[in-house]
Enzyme design. Structure first.
Site, PDB file in Angstrom:
ATOM      1  N   SER A   8      48.763  41.657  40.519  1.00 49.36           N
ATOM      2  CA  SER A   8      48.554  42.863  39.738  1.00 49.36           C
ATOM      3  C   SER A   8      49.741  43.117  38.803  1.00 49.36           C
ATOM      4  CB  SER A   8      48.281  44.049  40.676  1.00 49.36           C
ATOM      5  OG  SER A   8      47.715  45.124  39.976  1.00 49.36           O
ATOM      6  N   ASP A  31      36.942  40.650  40.345  1.00 49.53           N
ATOM      7  CA  ASP A  31      37.875  41.724  40.005  1.00 49.53           C
ATOM      8  C   ASP A  31      37.474  42.325  38.667  1.00 49.53           C
ATOM      9  OD1 ASP A  31      40.006  43.392  39.470  1.00 49.53           O
ATOM     10  OD2 ASP A  31      41.534  41.810  39.487  1.00 49.53           O
ATOM     11  N   HIS A  85      40.400  41.523  43.366  1.00 50.40           N
ATOM     12  CA  HIS A  85      41.774  41.805  42.943  1.00 50.40           C
ATOM     13  C   HIS A  85      42.791  41.382  43.993  1.00 50.40           C
ATOM     14  CE1 HIS A  85      44.589  43.768  40.253  1.00 50.40           C
ATOM     15  NE2 HIS A  85      45.124  44.414  41.268  1.00 50.40           N
TER      16      HIS A  85
END
Length: 506
Positions: A179, A427, A485
């Site tokens: 991320s 994601d 994610h």
């Protein structure tokens, strides 16, 4: 204001006197001071060390928390994996206990269990809470910029290396994260390779999962319609709503850019039009942080539910800014029951383990075991993510230059550092289409983007490929079909194999 780093760490770790209010230099504690006690209500694991360590050259009271786990297999003793979570402002314990550490909260369990897919099976693993104010990292004066974050982390690594037998010099170091660590990792790697005379870290590679390596527009809105076209039926988006989103996408010119990115090799750089999310960044940041929950949208909680509102929200929103394809789509999708922006396959049966993590690490006996407090000290509740850090570092004035513009090409071209990008196809927050366009717009080692399309299969699960990959000129990209994610949580076995075979080259 950032204070210049004046400390030079030497093997004896002796120090000059402190200046009032700042730790210009300090005497360092011994390694034994950080040995942990056995965690309460948890299986016993190999020797590990944890605690807070002050950041040299910063305000007294600013420290980073770390947890170092020993390698479980002597065959991999030469490896040191440094893991960073993103946010910004999210604790590395999210990664350690919900994804890839030796202990993990499984299913509905309220106590950690052994993780059969721990990355400690592949080497020593160091988890760091940073910047200051994140997780167990203490904060006297908060950071205000990415430059300050990276300066603090580099200075802290110097102290850590001095205490832990120069581990950063003697092991093969791989920095990995996900991320917003897509910002942290390239920048700290750049600092490391440029300052080798000060701290000769044996940095072998970096790997970034579902990371923010490009501009905000490229990471979100640019690829959104391409992503939706893959999963429109699964997401149950009506045709008229999809047409309205596509209208806004075309008005912003994103469809043309995606088409250009599908040409191999690329015929020149792409211009990224619009500035998605510039009008009300705090609201959008909160939306992303909390998974697009209704209550987090605040004044942006407009729920465009007609084609007209969709088009208006994308091209004329006073809340989200111009060309807000991602924000508008996420707002629309938030009205669907059990929808998760992190993995579109998560359904109503998915349990978010964050509250379990926070409850466990808010226990005084756990914090005592981690050298964070004495029995008579007041308890400090553990917070997995700090929204104030997110708001500060995501503010438009504080955003650093995207790593794909200069930092990553320099690491690949000048320093010949292997870079690995891995991505979950499910994601929606940082979608794979945007990542792939970003890679195709990046120039390194004498050429722009990949010269060949993504078509090589890797891995097998139930007679199906785990994903697709490509590798050219020092950069690898792996797309995992069934992950979102948080890939190490979604596909623990497959990602462990990826780390072993691709990142560690073993």
């Amino acid at each position: 204001m950032h204070v210049a780093i004046l400390l030079a760490i030497i093997s004896l770790a002796r120090a000059a006197p402190s200046t009032k209010g700042y730790t210009v230099a300090t005497s360092l504690p011994g390694k034994s001071a950080f040995e942990t006690r056995r965690l309460p209500d948890a299986p016993e694991i190999l020797k590990n060390w944890a605690g807070r360590l002050d950041i040299p050259g910063t305000t007294i009271g600013n420290s980073l928390f770390f947890w170092l786990f020993s390698a479980e297999d002597k065959a991999y003793d030469d490896n040191l994996i440094i893991w960073l979570n993103g946010g910004p402002g999210c604790s590395s314990l999210v990664g350690a206990f919900l994804e890839n550490g030796p202990l993990r909260f499984m299913g509905n369990s309220t106590m950690p269990e052994r993780n059969p897919y721990s990355w400690a099976k592949l080497g020593h693993v160091l988890y760091i809470d940073q910047p200051v104010g994140t997780g167990f990292a203490s904060e006297k004066v908060p950071v205000t910029s990415n430059k300050e974050v990276i300066s603090n982390l580099y200075s802290w690594l110097m102290s850590f290396d001095a205490i832990f037998d120069h581990i950063l010099r003697t092991k093969k170091v791989h920095i990995v994260g996900e991320s917003y660590a897509g910002i942290y990792i390239p920048y700290i790697a750049s600092e490391i390779v440029k300052r080798k005379s000060e701290l000769p870290v044996n940095l072998v590679s970096i790997a970034i999962g579902d990371g923010t390596i490009g501009p905000n527009t490229g990471m979100s809105s640019l690829g959104m319609v391409g992503f939706l076209e893959e999963y429109a039926s699964k997401l149950r988006i009506p045709r008229d709503i999809m047409n309205a989103i596509s209208f806004g996408d075309h008005a912003c010119g994103f469809d043309i850019i995606r088409q250009r990115a599908k040409v191999y090799p690329p015929r020149g750089p792409f211009h990224l039009p619009g500035r998605s999310g510039s009008a009300n960044n705090t609201e959008i940041s909160n939306m992303l942080q909390k998974g697009v929950a209704d209550e987090s949208l605040g004044s942006c909680n407009i729920h465009p539910d007609t084609p007209e509102k969709i088009r208006s929200s994308i091209v004329n929103s006073t809340c989200y800014g111009h060309c807000a394809v991602f924000e508008t789509t996420a707002d629309y999708m938030s009205s669907q029951q059990c929808f998760s922006i992190y993995n579109i396959n998560y359904g109503c049966n998915f349990t978010n383990p964050t509250s379990t993590l926070e409850a466990y690490f808010s226990r005084s006996d756990v914090q005592i075991a981690l050298n964070l407090m004495h029995p008579t000290d007041p308890l400090r509740p553990f917070q997995s993510c700090n929204p104030k850090i997110l708001e500060t570092l995501m503010a438009p004035a504080n955003r650093p230059v995207p790593p794909s513009f200069e930092i990553l090409p320099d690491l690949l071209t000048t320093h010949k550092l292997p870079v690995h990008i891995y991505q979950g196809r499910l994601d929606m927050l940082i979608n794979h289409v945007g990542i792939e366009v970003t890679i195709q717009n990046m120039t390194w080692n004498g050429a722009q983007g990949f010269q060949d399309s993504l078509h090589f299969e890797f891995g097998r699960q139930k007679d199906k490929a785990v994903g697709l990959w490509n590798e050219e000129r020092g950069l690898s990209y792996h797309l995992f079909f069934e992950g979102g994610h948080f890939l190490p949580a979604d596909l623990p076995m497959e990602v462990l194999s990826y780390v072993k075979e691709v990142v560690l080259r073993q």
